[in-house]
Design a protein around this motif. Structure first.
Motif, PDB file in Angstrom:
ATOM      1  N   VAL A  16      38.886  48.737 -12.468  1.00 43.03           N
ATOM      2  CA  VAL A  16      38.875  49.645 -11.323  1.00 43.03           C
ATOM      3  C   VAL A  16      38.152  50.925 -11.721  1.00 43.03           C
ATOM      4  CG1 VAL A  16      40.290  51.021  -9.742  1.00 43.03           C
ATOM      5  CG2 VAL A  16      40.998  48.706 -10.365  1.00 43.03           C
ATOM      6  N   ILE A  17      37.157  51.300 -10.932  1.00 39.50           N
ATOM      7  CA  ILE A  17      36.446  52.566 -11.121  1.00 39.50           C
ATOM      8  C   ILE A  17      36.470  53.280  -9.783  1.00 39.50           C
ATOM      9  CG2 ILE A  17      34.272  53.690 -11.678  1.00 39.50           C
ATOM     10  CD1 ILE A  17      33.591  51.398 -13.494  1.00 39.50           C
ATOM     11  N   GLY A  18      37.137  54.417  -9.732  1.00 38.41           N
ATOM     12  CA  GLY A  18      37.238  55.152  -8.477  1.00 38.41           C
ATOM     13  C   GLY A  18      37.943  54.318  -7.429  1.00 38.41           C
ATOM     14  N   PHE A  53      22.872  56.665 -15.091  1.00 44.19           N
ATOM     15  CA  PHE A  53      24.263  57.096 -14.983  1.00 44.19           C
ATOM     16  C   PHE A  53      24.484  57.931 -13.729  1.00 44.19           C
ATOM     17  CE2 PHE A  53      24.936  55.567 -19.237  1.00 44.19           C
ATOM     18  CZ  PHE A  53      26.286  55.242 -19.234  1.00 44.19           C
ATOM     19  N   SER A  54      23.505  58.718 -13.342  1.00 40.50           N
ATOM     20  CA  SER A  54      23.618  59.455 -12.086  1.00 40.50           C
ATOM     21  C   SER A  54      23.768  58.499 -10.909  1.00 40.50           C
ATOM     22  CB  SER A  54      22.386  60.351 -11.893  1.00 40.50           C
ATOM     23  OG  SER A  54      22.438  60.988 -10.634  1.00 40.50           O
ATOM     24  N   THR A  55      22.957  57.434 -10.909  1.00 40.14           N
ATOM     25  CA  THR A  55      23.031  56.453  -9.824  1.00 40.14           C
ATOM     26  C   THR A  55      24.365  55.716  -9.832  1.00 40.14           C
ATOM     27  OG1 THR A  55      20.636  56.135  -9.939  1.00 40.14           O
ATOM     28  CG2 THR A  55      21.907  54.447  -8.806  1.00 40.14           C
ATOM     29  N   LEU A  56      24.836  55.307 -11.009  1.00 41.21           N
ATOM     30  CA  LEU A  56      26.116  54.603 -11.101  1.00 41.21           C
ATOM     31  C   LEU A  56      27.260  55.480 -10.613  1.00 41.21           C
ATOM     32  CD1 LEU A  56      25.775  52.756 -14.527  1.00 41.21           C
ATOM     33  CD2 LEU A  56      26.175  51.673 -12.304  1.00 41.21           C
ATOM     34  N   ARG A  57      27.248  56.748 -10.964  1.00 41.40           N
ATOM     35  CA  ARG A  57      28.329  57.640 -10.522  1.00 41.40           C
ATOM     36  C   ARG A  57      28.316  57.826  -9.014  1.00 41.40           C
ATOM     37  NH1 ARG A  57      26.828  61.326 -15.587  1.00 41.40           N
ATOM     38  NH2 ARG A  57      28.338  60.500 -17.086  1.00 41.40           N
ATOM     39  N   HIS A  58      27.144  57.945  -8.428  1.00 41.77           N
ATOM     40  CA  HIS A  58      27.066  58.091  -6.974  1.00 41.77           C
ATOM     41  C   HIS A  58      27.542  56.823  -6.266  1.00 41.77           C
ATOM     42  CE1 HIS A  58      24.710  61.784  -7.627  1.00 41.77           C
ATOM     43  NE2 HIS A  58      25.063  62.072  -6.394  1.00 41.77           N
ATOM     44  N   LYS A  59      27.373  55.674  -6.917  1.00 38.12           N
ATOM     45  CA  LYS A  59      27.817  54.424  -6.301  1.00 38.12           C
ATOM     46  C   LYS A  59      29.312  54.176  -6.493  1.00 38.12           C
ATOM     47  CE  LYS A  59      23.448  51.845  -6.540  1.00 38.12           C
ATOM     48  NZ  LYS A  59      22.764  50.628  -7.071  1.00 38.12           N
ATOM     49  N   LEU A  60      29.891  54.641  -7.613  1.00 43.68           N
ATOM     50  CA  LEU A  60      31.234  54.221  -7.988  1.00 43.68           C
ATOM     51  C   LEU A  60      32.277  55.336  -8.048  1.00 43.68           C
ATOM     52  CD1 LEU A  60      30.300  51.746 -10.882  1.00 43.68           C
ATOM     53  CD2 LEU A  60      30.781  51.195  -8.494  1.00 43.68           C
ATOM     54  N   GLU A  61      31.903  56.516  -8.496  1.00 45.04           N
ATOM     55  CA  GLU A  61      32.897  57.575  -8.692  1.00 45.04           C
ATOM     56  C   GLU A  61      33.270  58.243  -7.367  1.00 45.04           C
ATOM     57  OE1 GLU A  61      34.504  58.599 -11.336  1.00 45.04           O
ATOM     58  OE2 GLU A  61      33.340  58.055 -13.132  1.00 45.04           O
ATOM     59  N   ARG A  62      34.521  58.706  -7.275  1.00 39.44           N
ATOM     60  CA  ARG A  62      34.947  59.452  -6.086  1.00 39.44           C
ATOM     61  C   ARG A  62      34.202  60.782  -5.990  1.00 39.44           C
ATOM     62  NH1 ARG A  62      41.551  58.631  -6.385  1.00 39.44           N
ATOM     63  NH2 ARG A  62      41.540  56.362  -5.974  1.00 39.44           N
ATOM     64  N   ASP A  63      34.058  61.456  -7.123  1.00 35.40           N
ATOM     65  CA  ASP A  63      33.341  62.734  -7.163  1.00 35.40           C
ATOM     66  C   ASP A  63      32.275  62.631  -8.251  1.00 35.40           C
ATOM     67  OD1 ASP A  63      32.377  65.292  -7.292  1.00 35.40           O
ATOM     68  OD2 ASP A  63      34.333  66.267  -7.514  1.00 35.40           O
ATOM     69  N   PRO A  64      31.045  62.261  -7.897  1.00 37.94           N
ATOM     70  CA  PRO A  64      29.999  62.059  -8.917  1.00 37.94           C
ATOM     71  C   PRO A  64      29.743  63.292  -9.776  1.00 37.94           C
ATOM     72  CG  PRO A  64      29.315  61.180  -6.787  1.00 37.94           C
ATOM     73  CD  PRO A  64      30.569  61.956  -6.537  1.00 37.94           C
ATOM     74  N   ALA A  65      29.966  64.487  -9.222  1.00 38.85           N
ATOM     75  CA  ALA A  65      29.721  65.704  -9.996  1.00 38.85           C
ATOM     76  C   ALA A  65      30.790  65.920 -11.061  1.00 38.85           C
ATOM     77  CB  ALA A  65      29.677  66.910  -9.063  1.00 38.85           C
TER      78      ALA A  65
END
Length: 210
Positions: free
Chosen positions: A106-108, A181-193
């Motif tokens: 589970v991610i985000g 990693f920027s793209t992965l965070r925008h796709k998966l994390e609740r808060d990419p920043a």
């Protein structure tokens, strides 16, 4: 298994000692199967193909295959290559156990299924209503994510990611990692920043935090 999807499901369920893979599958490209397996397992993979094009062979080996046998071949040769793959220290039981990741993580607000190569909304979250569309990752994104998930909570150096995903000649191309990693965070994390799961260790590398 008659299809690539069935092969991935079977591998996740039974954890085979080795995989013999024909690239000519009715539903998925054989390279996608290799990426799917390598996302969570170090099982030896021997590719069988009627395509002797060196470029195709290189793509399969770079994706994570251990060997590539061109048709036609003798059964004795195939069995010898299988025995050799099973003897290699990199595929010994201890190493395979250490390198294998859970089939799901589970991610985000997402469930990442490494065996099936799918990312779906987590049920019961704002982003997980019935009928919500899955997130699509590229083969390179899957390769990066699979490497991190095989080492939960542990630092994976940027040089290692570059070496394993892009090859030994790419270890100085850190800009690749920043973009992906920027793209992965925008796709998966609740808060990419302010990522919770895909964490950067400045000057060192990256970490998957469960």
């Amino acid at each position: 298994a008659a299809t690539g999807s069935a092969a991935l499901e079977s591998a996740a369920r039974t954890h085979p000692d080795a995989v013999i893979l024909d690239l000519g599958l009715p539903d998925l490209d054989g390279l996608d199967i290799i990426h799917g397996l390598r996302g969570w397992s170090a099982v030896p993979i021997i590719v069988l193909s009627g395509d002797g094009d060196p470029r195709r062979k290189i793509r399969a080996l770079d994706a994570g295959a251990d060997d590539y046998v061109v048709k036609p071949f003798s059964m004795d040769e195939l069995l010898a290559r299988l025995r050799a793959a099973l003897r290699r220290p990199s595929t010994a039981t201890a190493t395979a156990t250490a390198e294998e990741a859970p089939a799901r993580a589970v991610i985000g607000d997402h469930v990442v299924d490494l065996a099936a190569c799918t990312v779906r909304p987590l049920a019961g979250t704002p982003e997980g209503p019935a009928g919500a569309r899955p997130v699509r990752l590229t083969p390179t994104e899957w390769a990066i994510l699979g490497l991190l998930l095989r080492h939960p909570g542990r630092l994976v150096t940027g040089r290692r990611i570059l070496h394993e995903v892009w090859g030994p000649d790419s270890e100085d191309k850190g800009n690749y990692l920043r973009v992906y990693f920027s793209t992965l965070r925008h796709k998966l994390e609740r808060d990419p920043a302010r990522p919770r799961h895909l964490v950067t260790e400045p000057g060192l590398g990256y970490r998957y935090q469960p």
